[in-house]
Design an enzyme around this catalytic site. Structure first.
Site, PDB file in Angstrom:
ATOM      1  N   PRO A  11       0.781  -1.233   0.000  1.00  0.00           N
ATOM      2  CA  PRO A  11       0.000   0.000   0.000  1.00  0.00           C
ATOM      3  C   PRO A  11       0.814   1.285   0.000  1.00  0.00           C
ATOM      4  O   PRO A  11       1.809   1.401   0.739  1.00  0.00           O
ATOM      5  CB  PRO A  11      -0.801  -0.094   1.306  1.00  0.00           C
ATOM      6  CG  PRO A  11      -0.892  -1.534   1.588  1.00  0.00           C
ATOM      7  CD  PRO A  11       0.350  -2.167   1.035  1.00  0.00           C
ATOM      8  N   ASN A  12       0.389   2.201  -0.818  1.00  0.00           N
ATOM      9  CA  ASN A  12       0.877   3.584  -0.896  1.00  0.00           C
ATOM     10  C   ASN A  12       2.243   3.713  -1.561  1.00  0.00           C
ATOM     11  O   ASN A  12       2.690   4.848  -1.801  1.00  0.00           O
ATOM     12  CB  ASN A  12       0.902   4.240   0.499  1.00  0.00           C
ATOM     13  CG  ASN A  12      -0.479   4.353   1.096  1.00  0.00           C
ATOM     14  OD1 ASN A  12      -1.387   4.841   0.428  1.00  0.00           O
ATOM     15  ND2 ASN A  12      -0.664   3.884   2.307  1.00  0.00           N
ATOM     16  N   ARG A  19       5.860  12.617  -2.137  1.00  0.00           N
ATOM     17  CA  ARG A  19       5.834  13.170  -0.773  1.00  0.00           C
ATOM     18  C   ARG A  19       6.927  12.530   0.055  1.00  0.00           C
ATOM     19  O   ARG A  19       7.420  11.451  -0.268  1.00  0.00           O
ATOM     20  CB  ARG A  19       4.487  12.851  -0.091  1.00  0.00           C
ATOM     21  CG  ARG A  19       3.325  13.702  -0.488  1.00  0.00           C
ATOM     22  CD  ARG A  19       2.103  13.332   0.342  1.00  0.00           C
ATOM     23  NE  ARG A  19       2.426  13.240   1.766  1.00  0.00           N
ATOM     24  CZ  ARG A  19       2.026  12.252   2.571  1.00  0.00           C
ATOM     25  NH1 ARG A  19       1.311  11.263   2.118  1.00  0.00           N
ATOM     26  NH2 ARG A  19       2.356  12.261   3.858  1.00  0.00           N
ATOM     27  N   TYR A  24      11.624   8.570   2.208  1.00  0.00           N
ATOM     28  CA  TYR A  24      11.567   7.502   1.205  1.00  0.00           C
ATOM     29  C   TYR A  24      12.418   7.766  -0.038  1.00  0.00           C
ATOM     30  O   TYR A  24      12.448   6.932  -0.941  1.00  0.00           O
ATOM     31  CB  TYR A  24      10.108   7.263   0.789  1.00  0.00           C
ATOM     32  CG  TYR A  24       9.226   6.828   1.935  1.00  0.00           C
ATOM     33  CD1 TYR A  24       9.506   5.659   2.634  1.00  0.00           C
ATOM     34  CD2 TYR A  24       8.126   7.585   2.326  1.00  0.00           C
ATOM     35  CE1 TYR A  24       8.705   5.250   3.694  1.00  0.00           C
ATOM     36  CE2 TYR A  24       7.315   7.185   3.382  1.00  0.00           C
ATOM     37  CZ  TYR A  24       7.611   6.020   4.066  1.00  0.00           C
ATOM     38  OH  TYR A  24       6.824   5.621   5.113  1.00  0.00           O
ATOM     39  N   ASN A  75       8.152  -5.680  -0.230  1.00  0.00           N
ATOM     40  CA  ASN A  75       7.980  -4.491   0.599  1.00  0.00           C
ATOM     41  C   ASN A  75       6.483  -4.364   0.827  1.00  0.00           C
ATOM     42  O   ASN A  75       5.755  -3.855  -0.038  1.00  0.00           O
ATOM     43  CB  ASN A  75       8.536  -3.231  -0.072  1.00  0.00           C
ATOM     44  CG  ASN A  75       8.426  -2.022   0.844  1.00  0.00           C
ATOM     45  OD1 ASN A  75       7.773  -2.095   1.890  1.00  0.00           O
ATOM     46  ND2 ASN A  75       9.049  -0.917   0.470  1.00  0.00           N
ATOM     47  N   ALA A  78       2.746  -0.673   4.958  1.00  0.00           N
ATOM     48  CA  ALA A  78       2.155  -0.697   6.301  1.00  0.00           C
ATOM     49  C   ALA A  78       1.601  -2.067   6.679  1.00  0.00           C
ATOM     50  O   ALA A  78       1.465  -2.388   7.874  1.00  0.00           O
ATOM     51  CB  ALA A  78       1.062   0.361   6.397  1.00  0.00           C
ATOM     52  N   ASP A  88       0.676 -15.781   7.150  1.00  0.00           N
ATOM     53  CA  ASP A  88       0.236 -17.135   6.792  1.00  0.00           C
ATOM     54  C   ASP A  88       0.639 -17.479   5.359  1.00  0.00           C
ATOM     55  O   ASP A  88       1.088 -18.600   5.085  1.00  0.00           O
ATOM     56  CB  ASP A  88      -1.286 -17.259   6.951  1.00  0.00           C
ATOM     57  CG  ASP A  88      -1.717 -17.314   8.409  1.00  0.00           C
ATOM     58  OD1 ASP A  88      -0.879 -17.648   9.272  1.00  0.00           O
ATOM     59  OD2 ASP A  88      -2.895 -17.017   8.695  1.00  0.00           O
ATOM     60  N   GLU A  99      12.366  -9.648   2.936  1.00  0.00           N
ATOM     61  CA  GLU A  99      11.589  -8.453   3.320  1.00  0.00           C
ATOM     62  C   GLU A  99      12.462  -7.223   3.087  1.00  0.00           C
ATOM     63  O   GLU A  99      13.613  -7.195   3.528  1.00  0.00           O
ATOM     64  CB  GLU A  99      11.216  -8.555   4.805  1.00  0.00           C
ATOM     65  CG  GLU A  99      10.556  -7.300   5.363  1.00  0.00           C
ATOM     66  CD  GLU A  99      10.275  -7.414   6.872  1.00  0.00           C
ATOM     67  OE1 GLU A  99      10.485  -8.500   7.465  1.00  0.00           O
ATOM     68  OE2 GLU A  99       9.864  -6.395   7.451  1.00  0.00           O
ATOM     69  N   HIS A 101      12.632  -2.749   3.061  1.00  0.00           N
ATOM     70  CA  HIS A 101      12.032  -1.442   3.347  1.00  0.00           C
ATOM     71  C   HIS A 101      12.990  -0.351   2.898  1.00  0.00           C
ATOM     72  O   HIS A 101      14.216  -0.492   3.056  1.00  0.00           O
ATOM     73  CB  HIS A 101      11.758  -1.280   4.848  1.00  0.00           C
ATOM     74  CG  HIS A 101      10.793  -2.283   5.361  1.00  0.00           C
ATOM     75  ND1 HIS A 101       9.438  -2.209   5.121  1.00  0.00           N
ATOM     76  CD2 HIS A 101      10.985  -3.421   6.070  1.00  0.00           C
ATOM     77  CE1 HIS A 101       8.849  -3.250   5.672  1.00  0.00           C
ATOM     78  NE2 HIS A 101       9.764  -4.006   6.242  1.00  0.00           N
ATOM     79  N   ARG A 108      11.843   4.468  13.589  1.00  0.00           N
ATOM     80  CA  ARG A 108      10.663   5.331  13.428  1.00  0.00           C
ATOM     81  C   ARG A 108       9.653   5.070  14.551  1.00  0.00           C
ATOM     82  O   ARG A 108      10.029   4.651  15.628  1.00  0.00           O
ATOM     83  CB  ARG A 108      10.078   5.100  12.036  1.00  0.00           C
ATOM     84  CG  ARG A 108      11.106   5.407  10.927  1.00  0.00           C
ATOM     85  CD  ARG A 108      10.540   5.188   9.545  1.00  0.00           C
ATOM     86  NE  ARG A 108       9.423   6.074   9.292  1.00  0.00           N
ATOM     87  CZ  ARG A 108       8.569   5.937   8.271  1.00  0.00           C
ATOM     88  NH1 ARG A 108       8.722   4.941   7.420  1.00  0.00           N
ATOM     89  NH2 ARG A 108       7.573   6.787   8.098  1.00  0.00           N
TER      90      ARG A 108
HETATM   91  O1  CA2 Z   1      10.229   2.006   4.429  1.00  0.00           O
HETATM   92  C1  CA2 Z   1       9.433   1.304   3.803  1.00  0.00           C
HETATM   93  O2  CA2 Z   1       9.711   0.821   2.697  1.00  0.00           O
HETATM   94  C2  CA2 Z   1       8.015   1.058   4.345  1.00  0.00           C
HETATM   95  O3  CA2 Z   1       7.630  -0.266   4.006  1.00  0.00           O
HETATM   96  C3  CA2 Z   1       7.125   2.076   3.692  1.00  0.00           C
HETATM   97  C4  CA2 Z   1       5.678   2.061   4.216  1.00  0.00           C
HETATM   98  C5  CA2 Z   1       5.671   2.129   5.743  1.00  0.00           C
HETATM   99  O4  CA2 Z   1       4.343   1.974   6.206  1.00  0.00           O
HETATM  100  C6  CA2 Z   1       6.553   1.063   6.368  1.00  0.00           C
HETATM  101  O5  CA2 Z   1       6.550   1.240   7.777  1.00  0.00           O
HETATM  102  C7  CA2 Z   1       7.975   1.164   5.865  1.00  0.00           C
HETATM  103  C8  CA2 Z   1       4.884   3.269   3.690  1.00  0.00           C
HETATM  104  C9  CA2 Z   1       4.940   3.486   2.232  1.00  0.00           C
HETATM  105  C10 CA2 Z   1       4.242   4.781   1.909  1.00  0.00           C
HETATM  106  O6  CA2 Z   1       5.001   5.443   0.945  1.00  0.00           O
HETATM  107  C11 CA2 Z   1       4.649   6.714   0.614  1.00  0.00           C
HETATM  108  C12 CA2 Z   1       5.533   7.396  -0.176  1.00  0.00           C
HETATM  109  C13 CA2 Z   1       5.263   8.678  -0.559  1.00  0.00           C
HETATM  110  C14 CA2 Z   1       4.108   9.303  -0.154  1.00  0.00           C
HETATM  111  C15 CA2 Z   1       3.220   8.620   0.653  1.00  0.00           C
HETATM  112  C16 CA2 Z   1       3.476   7.322   1.019  1.00  0.00           C
END
Ligand code: CA2
Length: 145
Positions: A11-12, A19, A24, A75, A78, A88, A99, A101, A108
């Protein structure tokens, strides 16, 4: 023909590059796909690169990977911190599972410190930005060769 490395994004992650570049990086998911494909191809492997905002779709891809992939890079975004369903699904898969990230979730918020993925993964790479994916590919290539 050799099976591809499945690279599955949750997701996302489709919003990358729009952003929070301080967390990221500024690359888009398409940039990550391109560099992963180049890196894997140079080592003689194919890549199937995917992203979904839906847990069920990711579980379906993991089921597909059981027979169609040589290894998995996940990856889960969330869902890493919430999903027993992913736990599972991964537990039922015998190929290499890494895995990844972009950020280091342990540096964090506390809710990111728990991963349902780590106990059912062969390795975890976090905190290296886009290079987390490259390190995962290189690690898989080394283990498979
Ligand atoms: O650091 C990572 O790769 C995460 O998997 C990214 C997830 C976060 O929930 C994990 O804790 C760590 C979030 C990805 C959201 O990415 C965005 C990037 C730009 C704008 C909004 C969201």
């Amino acid at each position: 023909m050799t099976k591809p490395i499945y690279i599955i994004n949750g997701p996302n992650l489709n919003l990358l590059g729009t952003r929070e570049p301080e967390i990221y990086g500024s690359e888009t998911l398409k940039d990550i796909e391109n560099i992963c494909t180049q890196t894997a191809n140079a080592a003689g492997y194919d890549v199937k690169f995917m992203q979904s905002n839906h847990e069920g779709q990711i579980i379906d891809w993991l089921h597909e990977a059981r027979t169609n992939a040589i290894a998995i890079i996940l990856n889960a975004g969330a869902l890493t911190h919430t999903s027993v369903g992913l736990y599972d699904a991964l537990k039922a898969i015998d190929i290499l599972k890494i895995e990844v990230h972009l950020s280091n979730p342990h540096a964090r918020e506390e809710f990111r410190h728990k991963s349902f993925i780590s106990p059912v993964s062969n390795g975890v790479i976090a905190g290296f930005g886009i290079d987390s994916y490259i390190l995962a590919i290189n690690g898989i290539v080394k283990k498979l060769t």
